[in-house]
Design a protein around this motif. Structure first.
Motif, PDB file in Angstrom:
ATOM      1  N   GLY A  87       0.788  -1.226   0.000  1.00 30.49           N
ATOM      2  CA  GLY A  87       0.000   0.000   0.000  1.00 30.49           C
ATOM      3  C   GLY A  87       0.827   1.286   0.000  1.00 30.49           C
ATOM      4  O   GLY A  87       0.328   2.344  -0.341  1.00 30.49           O
ATOM      5  N   GLN A  88       2.084   1.200   0.385  1.00 31.48           N
ATOM      6  CA  GLN A  88       2.917   2.395   0.410  1.00 31.48           C
ATOM      7  C   GLN A  88       3.524   2.657  -0.963  1.00 31.48           C
ATOM      8  O   GLN A  88       3.695   1.748  -1.766  1.00 31.48           O
ATOM      9  N   GLY A 133       1.853   6.686   2.518  1.00 24.70           N
ATOM     10  CA  GLY A 133       1.048   5.543   2.917  1.00 24.70           C
ATOM     11  C   GLY A 133      -0.067   5.297   1.926  1.00 24.70           C
ATOM     12  O   GLY A 133      -0.248   6.034   0.944  1.00 24.70           O
ATOM     13  N   ALA A 134      -0.852   4.270   2.188  1.00 24.65           N
ATOM     14  CA  ALA A 134      -1.975   3.909   1.317  1.00 24.65           C
ATOM     15  C   ALA A 134      -3.007   5.030   1.239  1.00 24.65           C
ATOM     16  O   ALA A 134      -3.688   5.195   0.223  1.00 24.65           O
ATOM     17  N   ASP A 135      -3.102   5.833   2.310  1.00 21.83           N
ATOM     18  CA  ASP A 135      -4.059   6.944   2.344  1.00 21.83           C
ATOM     19  C   ASP A 135      -3.495   8.222   1.737  1.00 21.83           C
ATOM     20  O   ASP A 135      -4.160   9.256   1.719  1.00 21.83           O
ATOM     21  N   GLY A 136      -2.262   8.180   1.252  1.00 18.76           N
ATOM     22  CA  GLY A 136      -1.644   9.355   0.635  1.00 18.76           C
ATOM     23  C   GLY A 136      -0.873  10.229   1.615  1.00 18.76           C
ATOM     24  O   GLY A 136      -0.248  11.204   1.218  1.00 18.76           O
ATOM     25  N   GLN A 137      -0.918   9.899   2.892  1.00 15.63           N
ATOM     26  CA  GLN A 137      -0.209  10.680   3.906  1.00 15.63           C
ATOM     27  C   GLN A 137       1.299  10.449   3.774  1.00 15.63           C
ATOM     28  O   GLN A 137       1.760   9.334   3.589  1.00 15.63           O
ATOM     29  N   VAL A 138       2.072  11.537   3.874  1.00 19.23           N
ATOM     30  CA  VAL A 138       3.526  11.451   3.781  1.00 19.23           C
ATOM     31  C   VAL A 138       4.068  10.825   5.064  1.00 19.23           C
ATOM     32  O   VAL A 138       3.864  11.349   6.155  1.00 19.23           O
TER      33      VAL A 138
END
Length: 183
Positions: A87-88, A133-138
């Motif tokens: 996911g990353q 991450g999978a959620d787009g967070q750096v």
């Protein structure tokens, strides 16, 4: 009689630049500066003509021969993809490379094309890295300066890969940057 030898000589002179240019040159502006997107890791690089390995080389012509930049980028992409958690995503920009060893043409006419390995010529690499991450967070971002000051002590004589020191340096960094998940 003289014209019999003149024609092959002229043909050789005409073909010489073509044959000499047959080797790829990493500084060629027509070459891509990124690997094709393949999986969770993308790798690109800045102008190789500005890399320390070429700028500070004692044999610029020899230093820019081959496809070593793309080869190192491909190695980085493959090894990072194996270690990156599901996911990353990882984006890497290579901004500088100094390969292990240096050319020392002053040692004699036969050494102009030989990369001499000494402790004072370690491999170095500078990267800009961004992991999301999978959620787009750096999750991680910034410049990484890699070097292997003990590259000669860790070498094995059976490894004949010309980029073995640089690849091992990348592998060591990836083990630190992307540690394997604890079982």
């Amino acid at each position: 009689m003289r014209t019999r030898y003149l024609l092959p000589l002229l043909a050789a002179l005409v073909l010489a630049p073509t044959l000499a240019g047959a080797r790829s040159v990493v500084t060629d502006p027509a070459l891509p500066r990124a690997l094709p997107a393949d999986g969770p890791v993308s790798v690109e690089w800045t102008d190789p003509a500005q890399f320390s390995d070429i700028r500070f080389s004692n044999n610029r012509w020899e230093a820019q021969q081959g496809s070593w930049v793309a080869e190192l980028a491909r190695h980085l992409q493959q090894q990072a993809a194996r270690r990156l958690p599901a996911g990353q995503q990882m984006e890497v920009t290579i901004t500088d490379i100094q390969r292990a060893g240096r050319y020392e043409p002053w040692m004699g006419i036969n050494y102009g094309h030989v990369r001499v390995m000494r402790d004072i010529y370690p491999p170095r690499m500078t990267l800009n890295v961004r992991i999301t991450g999978a959620d787009g967070q750096v999750l991680a971002e910034g410049e990484r300066k890699l070097s292997d000051m003990s590259y000669l002590q860790n070498s094995t004589p059976v490894d004949t890969d010309n980029l073995r020191f640089e690849k091992r340096m990348i592998d060591d960094w990836l083990r630190r940057e992307l540690p394997a998940p604890q079982a």
